[in-house]
Scaffold this active site. Structure first.
Site, PDB file in Angstrom:
ATOM      1  CG  ASN A 192      -0.196  -0.133   2.393  1.00 41.80           C
ATOM      2  OD1 ASN A 192       0.915   0.318   2.604  1.00 41.80           O
ATOM      3  ND2 ASN A 192      -1.053  -0.591   3.673  1.00 41.80           N
ATOM      4  CG  ASP A 193       5.189   1.198   0.386  1.00 39.75           C
ATOM      5  OD1 ASP A 193       4.503   1.024   1.556  1.00 39.75           O
ATOM      6  OD2 ASP A 193       6.307   0.652   0.121  1.00 39.75           O
TER       7      ASP A 193
ATOM      8  N   GLY B 163       6.017   5.413   3.379  1.00 42.31           N
ATOM      9  CA  GLY B 163       5.539   4.057   3.426  1.00 42.31           C
ATOM     10  C   GLY B 163       4.973   3.436   4.904  1.00 42.31           C
TER      11      GLY B 163
ATOM     12  CG  ASP C 239      -4.454  19.973  14.695  1.00 42.61           C
ATOM     13  OD1 ASP C 239      -3.142  19.901  15.131  1.00 42.61           O
ATOM     14  OD2 ASP C 239      -4.567  20.635  13.773  1.00 42.61           O
TER      15      ASP C 239
ATOM     16  CD  GLU D 232      -1.850  22.013  18.484  1.00 45.63           C
ATOM     17  OE1 GLU D 232      -0.584  22.093  18.303  1.00 45.63           O
ATOM     18  OE2 GLU D 232      -2.471  21.826  17.609  1.00 45.63           O
TER      19      GLU D 232
END
Length: 611
Positions: free
Chosen positions: A136-137, A156, A323, A352
């Site tokens: 699945n790279d 990757g 986030d 955050e």
């Protein structure tokens, strides 16, 4: 003739009609959030009448200015798990059908316990941690392809790589994994950080599948460990499928011309702030590639509430890290947070909130008396201790205390704990994926690393460590983000150094790892550290002494930040030493007599279990 052409075009659109998106893709029976608003997306879908089988009650239908969206609300309050069908008709004629499911929840799902001060959080970036599945790279449905030679490219790393190395993470003493976002980010460049998401119901295929993510949680739970999802409420990526065809113009915040946030989040609680500064801070975009979500829009807000709850149920999550928490509309983000904690009363969410003072950070923690002055409550259980982070990145390079330098920074930081509603539920850290690595700051001085980790391991709050620093990895952010987000050695086939194994570590890596593992594994059983009281003493000669204790145990921490060997008398600390005679040091297991004095090596720390 014109009428005929219009009719034929209309009939063609009906014939070609299809439902392209259904979100959430399923829901769960027995939820507090029982009025589920389902988004249907397809060509001219709002021209259809919709009904549901199995006596599922449709309580509301909302159409927007974009005919390709239909928001259908169903009542699931008294409905058991079932499969049913939505039917879409045009002028009484059946045209489309869409299966849908209400699923059973996992046992005790509502009572799930989130991460807390007994945990240690391990932060990793999946693309840079380990490549467990080379197949699945690169994928046909994502733009950016594998290129490990490019520092800011896709390298990757994936979910399979995390799963294969969970025993390594557990060996560090960590109990919880926080991975930076894993949902699809289809930007053409720099997509590996995944904060510009293009589909928030889909794991990025270069990381794996939704099922792989659920399997990661299951594998962690087998090890009595926890999984925290990195969630983004403030923005999506410019490639998000919905941004390309907005349901409503105000789904995102828009100005007449592009406007970036001023990043001055102090305007939210600043009683002297101008309205325009507030608007730009809250509604401005983070960067041009990250459209700013409008949490003042009820449709947008409910979409994000349901998305977060769906992931918690689907993947069996133990917490969220949010986030840029205080970049969003304050009322909207408070509503979002409350909806989740109503659903899961024992759940934990850390935001955050990158602010410069304890008062500014404490404003954002649930039940803040500071925020109450302005009739505000974020409902956020936990915040990140950025002032302690600042202290930790400076103190050990300062050999003289002075009024406010060296270890005095720690004393001054904890002196303001009275501002927090719950100091034990604060995330403490020395670095993360946005900062210089701590080993860069201290130029791989192992002594200073040990002091920094000892602070995290023994003060109030929830320690967070950053992948790779436990083997001495360093990185300078000034050289680009890739420098602080390097590949973990051994995570890729062909790596000559495999630091995931004891045999594969260099001598220097072993020194870092062995210390880290012993320290944080010791911490696991120390209730005096998790929830005990703290008494600290004003530093003298750059030596900081504090105690963590409860009714059963007392831990004494002595930190010598000077470059000289120091012997200090212990009479000053009698109120905490009491009748204890000695202390066992947790790393060396050496016993120290504490009745009169203790000798400290330069730039060193002793953590003593008193006896």
């Amino acid at each position: 003739m014109k009428k005929l052409i219009v009719f034929l075009l209309f009939m063609t659109s009906i014939a070609n009609a299809q439902i392209e998106k259904v979100e959430p893709p399923c829901w769960y029976a027995g939820m507090q959030h029982s009025a589920v608003q389902i988004l249907f997306y397809g060509k001219d879908i709002n021209q259809y009448q919709v009904s549901a089988s199995n006596n599922i009650a449709i309580t509301d239908i909302k159409k927007t200015e974009n005919p390709n969206y239909l928001f259908v609300t169903i009542d699931t309050k008294q409905v058991a798990a079932t499969d049913f069908v939505f039917t879409f008709k045009q002028k009484g004629k059946k045209t489309l059908q869409q299966p849908y499911s209400l699923k059973n929840r996992k046992a005790q799902s509502a009572e799930r316990k989130g991460f807390d001060s007994s945990d240690v959080m391990y932060l990793l970036m999946p693309d840079r941690f380990a490549n467990g599945n080379k197949n699945n790279d690169s994928t046909s449905d994502t733009k950016e392809k594998y290129n490990r030679e490019l520092p800011g490219g896709r390298h990757g790393g994936d979910i399979e790589g995390i799963i294969k190395n969970l025993d390594y993470i557990a060996a560090t003493g960590a109990t919880t994994v926080w991975s930076t976002p894993l949902c699809e980010d289809n930007d053409a460049k720099f997509s590996y950080h995944t904060y510009g998401q293009s589909d928030v119901y889909k794991i990025d295929p270069r990381y794996g599948t939704n099922q792989d993510y659920a399997r990661l949680a299951a594998e962690l739970h087998k090890r009595k460990m926890k999984l925290v999802m990195d969630y983004v409420t403030n923005h999506w990526g410019i490639e998000h499928w919905m941004i390309k065809d907005l349901p409503t113009k105000d789904w995102i915040n828009q100005f007449e011309k592009y406007t970036q946030t001023n990043h001055k989040r102090t305007v939210i609680h600043d009683i002297n702030a101008s309205e325009i500064d507030k608007k730009v801070a809250i509604d401005g975009w983070f960067v041009p590639s990250m459209p700013d979500l409008n949490l003042k829009n009820p449709l947008t807000l409910n979409y994000l509430i349901q998305n977060a709850i769906w992931w918690i149920e689907f993947a069996d999550l133990d917490g969220l890290r949010v986030d840029t928490y205080n970049y969003s509309d304050p009322a909207g983000i408070a509503t979002w947070t409350k909806a989740i904690t109503n659903e899961y009363p024992n759940f934990n969410i850390v935001g955050e909130v990158w602010m410069q003072s304890q008062a500014q950070m404490a404003f954002w923690q649930k039940d803040s008396k500071i925020a109450a002055i302005q009739n505000y409550d974020s409902n956020l259980p936990s915040v990140m201790d950025f002032t302690l982070y600042e202290a930790t990145t400076k103190a050990f390079n300062e050999d003289d205390t002075g009024w406010d330098k060296g270890v005095m920074r720690f004393y001054d930081n904890f002196a303001n704990d009275f501002l927090y509603p719950n100091p034990n539920n604060i995330l403490v850290f020395a670095e993360n994926h946005d900062t210089n690595r701590i080993n860069e700051t201290y130029k791989n001085d192992l002594r200073k690393y040990k002091m920094a980790m000892s602070i995290l391991a023994t003060v109030r709050g929830i320690p967070q460590i950053y992948y790779g620093s436990e083997i001495g990895m360093a990185g300078n952010k000034d050289k680009g983000d890739a420098a602080i987000r390097q590949d973990f050695p051994g995570g890729w086939e062909g790596d000559t150094n495999n630091a995931f194994t004891n045999a594969g570590r260099t001598a220097e890596q072993k020194q870092y790892f062995d210390f880290t593992a012993k320290l944080f594994n010791w911490r696991k059983t120390q209730t005096a550290i998790h929830t005990g009281n703290m008494t600290h003493y004003i530093p003298e000669n750059n030596i900081y002494v504090y105690f963590r204790y409860n009714a059963d145990d007392t831990v004494m921490v002595l930190m010598n930040n000077s470059n000289d060997k120091k012997t200090i008398g212990t009479d000053r600390f009698k109120e905490n030493i009491k009748n204890f005679k000695s202390g066992k040091e947790v790393i060396t297991e050496q016993t120290f007599d504490i009745t009169k004095e203790v000798t400290l090596e330069p730039k060193s720390v002793l953590i003593l279990e008193l006896r």
